[in-house]
Design a protein around this motif. Structure first.
Motif, PDB file in Angstrom:
ATOM      1  N   ASP A 281     -64.633 -45.456  48.710  1.00 32.32           N
ATOM      2  CA  ASP A 281     -64.946 -46.141  47.756  1.00 32.32           C
ATOM      3  C   ASP A 281     -66.396 -46.616  47.716  1.00 32.32           C
ATOM      4  O   ASP A 281     -66.550 -46.717  49.180  1.00 32.32           O
ATOM      5  N   SER A 282     -67.430 -46.343  46.863  1.00 34.50           N
ATOM      6  CA  SER A 282     -68.690 -45.813  47.450  1.00 34.50           C
ATOM      7  C   SER A 282     -68.496 -47.370  47.267  1.00 34.50           C
ATOM      8  O   SER A 282     -70.395 -48.074  47.464  1.00 34.50           O
ATOM      9  N   GLY A 283     -68.545 -48.483  47.165  1.00 30.36           N
ATOM     10  CA  GLY A 283     -68.630 -49.456  46.852  1.00 30.36           C
ATOM     11  C   GLY A 283     -69.161 -50.289  45.434  1.00 30.36           C
ATOM     12  O   GLY A 283     -69.338 -50.923  44.625  1.00 30.36           O
ATOM     13  N   ASN A 284     -69.283 -49.544  43.993  1.00 27.12           N
ATOM     14  CA  ASN A 284     -69.941 -49.632  42.910  1.00 27.12           C
ATOM     15  C   ASN A 284     -68.437 -50.173  41.950  1.00 27.12           C
ATOM     16  O   ASN A 284     -67.577 -49.722  41.900  1.00 27.12           O
ATOM     17  N   PHE A 285     -69.154 -50.967  41.424  1.00 31.67           N
ATOM     18  CA  PHE A 285     -68.359 -52.662  40.932  1.00 31.67           C
ATOM     19  C   PHE A 285     -67.728 -51.463  38.676  1.00 31.67           C
ATOM     20  O   PHE A 285     -66.856 -51.537  38.766  1.00 31.67           O
ATOM     21  N   GLU A 286     -69.286 -50.960  38.955  1.00 33.17           N
ATOM     22  CA  GLU A 286     -68.731 -50.269  37.605  1.00 33.17           C
ATOM     23  C   GLU A 286     -67.460 -49.207  37.378  1.00 33.17           C
ATOM     24  O   GLU A 286     -66.763 -49.337  37.146  1.00 33.17           O
ATOM     25  N   GLU A 287     -67.554 -48.796  38.604  1.00 38.49           N
ATOM     26  CA  GLU A 287     -66.317 -47.340  38.994  1.00 38.49           C
ATOM     27  C   GLU A 287     -65.123 -47.980  39.064  1.00 38.49           C
ATOM     28  O   GLU A 287     -63.731 -47.371  38.636  1.00 38.49           O
ATOM     29  N   LEU A 288     -65.146 -49.099  39.643  1.00 35.55           N
ATOM     30  CA  LEU A 288     -63.991 -50.093  40.278  1.00 35.55           C
ATOM     31  C   LEU A 288     -63.284 -49.977  38.667  1.00 35.55           C
ATOM     32  O   LEU A 288     -62.113 -50.658  38.369  1.00 35.55           O
ATOM     33  N   LEU A 289     -63.872 -50.677  38.334  1.00 33.03           N
ATOM     34  CA  LEU A 289     -63.678 -51.771  36.686  1.00 33.03           C
ATOM     35  C   LEU A 289     -62.944 -50.542  35.881  1.00 33.03           C
ATOM     36  O   LEU A 289     -61.916 -51.087  35.274  1.00 33.03           O
ATOM     37  N   LYS A 290     -64.052 -49.446  35.991  1.00 29.12           N
ATOM     38  CA  LYS A 290     -63.370 -48.312  35.012  1.00 29.12           C
ATOM     39  C   LYS A 290     -62.055 -48.548  34.870  1.00 29.12           C
ATOM     40  O   LYS A 290     -60.891 -48.099  34.100  1.00 29.12           O
ATOM     41  N   LYS A 291     -61.306 -48.073  36.432  1.00 24.49           N
ATOM     42  CA  LYS A 291     -60.331 -47.583  37.305  1.00 24.49           C
ATOM     43  C   LYS A 291     -59.178 -48.411  36.941  1.00 24.49           C
ATOM     44  O   LYS A 291     -58.034 -48.093  36.819  1.00 24.49           O
ATOM     45  N   GLU A 292     -59.794 -49.604  37.185  1.00 27.92           N
ATOM     46  CA  GLU A 292     -58.765 -50.622  37.005  1.00 27.92           C
ATOM     47  C   GLU A 292     -57.845 -51.063  35.897  1.00 27.92           C
ATOM     48  O   GLU A 292     -57.096 -51.000  35.434  1.00 27.92           O
ATOM     49  N   LEU A 293     -59.704 -50.714  35.020  1.00 30.85           N
ATOM     50  CA  LEU A 293     -58.728 -50.676  33.018  1.00 30.85           C
ATOM     51  C   LEU A 293     -57.655 -49.805  33.085  1.00 30.85           C
ATOM     52  O   LEU A 293     -57.227 -49.936  32.174  1.00 30.85           O
ATOM     53  N   ASN A 294     -59.008 -48.556  33.210  1.00 23.94           N
ATOM     54  CA  ASN A 294     -57.380 -46.996  33.064  1.00 23.94           C
ATOM     55  C   ASN A 294     -56.097 -48.063  33.873  1.00 23.94           C
ATOM     56  O   ASN A 294     -55.600 -47.298  32.952  1.00 23.94           O
ATOM     57  N   GLU A 295     -56.060 -48.004  34.940  1.00 20.94           N
ATOM     58  CA  GLU A 295     -55.366 -48.646  35.527  1.00 20.94           C
ATOM     59  C   GLU A 295     -54.060 -49.256  34.344  1.00 20.94           C
ATOM     60  O   GLU A 295     -52.710 -49.046  33.839  1.00 20.94           O
ATOM     61  N   THR A 296     -54.886 -50.280  34.162  1.00 16.50           N
ATOM     62  CA  THR A 296     -53.754 -51.363  33.171  1.00 16.50           C
ATOM     63  C   THR A 296     -53.568 -50.780  31.779  1.00 16.50           C
ATOM     64  O   THR A 296     -52.682 -51.091  31.235  1.00 16.50           O
ATOM     65  N   ASN A 297     -54.641 -50.379  31.434  1.00 18.05           N
ATOM     66  CA  ASN A 297     -54.686 -49.330  30.180  1.00 18.05           C
ATOM     67  C   ASN A 297     -52.873 -48.594  29.962  1.00 18.05           C
ATOM     68  O   ASN A 297     -52.144 -48.112  29.211  1.00 18.05           O
ATOM     69  N   GLY A 298     -52.642 -47.748  31.069  1.00 14.86           N
ATOM     70  CA  GLY A 298     -51.290 -47.079  31.366  1.00 14.86           C
ATOM     71  C   GLY A 298     -50.241 -47.542  31.592  1.00 14.86           C
ATOM     72  O   GLY A 298     -49.010 -48.346  31.088  1.00 14.86           O
ATOM     73  N   MET A 299     -50.436 -49.058  32.532  1.00 13.79           N
ATOM     74  CA  MET A 299     -49.511 -49.844  32.479  1.00 13.79           C
ATOM     75  C   MET A 299     -48.733 -50.622  31.108  1.00 13.79           C
ATOM     76  O   MET A 299     -47.926 -51.032  30.575  1.00 13.79           O
ATOM     77  N   LEU A 300     -50.161 -50.640  29.973  1.00 13.81           N
ATOM     78  CA  LEU A 300     -49.458 -51.624  28.867  1.00 13.81           C
ATOM     79  C   LEU A 300     -48.777 -50.125  27.924  1.00 13.81           C
ATOM     80  O   LEU A 300     -47.508 -50.460  27.416  1.00 13.81           O
ATOM     81  N   GLU A 301     -48.995 -48.991  28.484  1.00 11.67           N
ATOM     82  CA  GLU A 301     -48.687 -48.190  27.653  1.00 11.67           C
ATOM     83  C   GLU A 301     -47.418 -48.144  27.868  1.00 11.67           C
ATOM     84  O   GLU A 301     -45.960 -47.216  27.354  1.00 11.67           O
ATOM     85  N   ASP A 302     -46.927 -48.269  29.521  1.00 11.24           N
ATOM     86  CA  ASP A 302     -45.563 -47.810  29.945  1.00 11.24           C
ATOM     87  C   ASP A 302     -44.657 -48.906  29.128  1.00 11.24           C
ATOM     88  O   ASP A 302     -43.122 -48.635  28.960  1.00 11.24           O
ATOM     89  N   ALA A 303     -45.233 -50.278  29.218  1.00  6.27           N
ATOM     90  CA  ALA A 303     -44.580 -50.783  29.177  1.00  6.27           C
ATOM     91  C   ALA A 303     -44.102 -50.941  27.794  1.00  6.27           C
ATOM     92  O   ALA A 303     -43.240 -52.151  27.253  1.00  6.27           O
ATOM     93  N   LYS A 304     -44.651 -50.887  27.163  1.00  5.21           N
ATOM     94  CA  LYS A 304     -44.885 -50.664  25.801  1.00  5.21           C
ATOM     95  C   LYS A 304     -43.707 -49.771  25.043  1.00  5.21           C
ATOM     96  O   LYS A 304     -43.057 -49.749  24.592  1.00  5.21           O
ATOM     97  N   LYS A 305     -43.956 -48.644  25.883  1.00  5.55           N
ATOM     98  CA  LYS A 305     -42.290 -47.486  25.577  1.00  5.55           C
ATOM     99  C   LYS A 305     -40.727 -47.632  26.302  1.00  5.55           C
ATOM    100  O   LYS A 305     -39.986 -47.234  25.529  1.00  5.55           O
TER     101      LYS A 305
END
Length: 97
Positions: free
Chosen positions: A24-48
């Motif tokens: 990682d280049s240390g870009n906080f924005e990219e890291l935050l987007k990645k974590e948000l996408n991962e959280t969203n995926g986990m929430l979708e799995d939990a809903k299923k």
């Protein structure tokens, strides 16, 4: 006892770094987007998993429960990150130039 010694010898508190994010280049924005996408995926799995439990289609109840708990913890972590970011922003607004 050898197992405990192995765990303790592998921990290096002075130089903590995530081995998965070495490139990682240390870009906080990219890291935050990645974590948000991962959280969203986990929430979708939990809903299923919740839907499967409600309909009786669940094959492994323990695995579904763990999926739901992981999503809940990830969401709590993201909420704390949000709260800290808002707190830091408010603190910056109080700063006089």
């Amino acid at each position: 006892m050898a197992f405990i010694n192995k765990i303790n010898s592998d921990i290096n508190i002075g130089n903590i770094q995530n081995k998965n994010n070495k490139n990682d280049s240390g870009n906080f924005e990219e890291l935050l987007k990645k974590e948000l996408n991962e959280t969203n995926g986990m929430l979708e799995d939990a809903k299923k998993a919740e839907t499967d439990i409600a309909t009786g289609d669940v094959k492994d109840l323990a695995k579904a429960s763990i999926t739901i708990q992981k999503a809940e913890l990830k969401m709590k972590m993201m909420l704390e990150v949000r709260n800290k970011a808002i707190s830091a922003y408010k603190e910056l607004l109080k700063t006089q130039i």
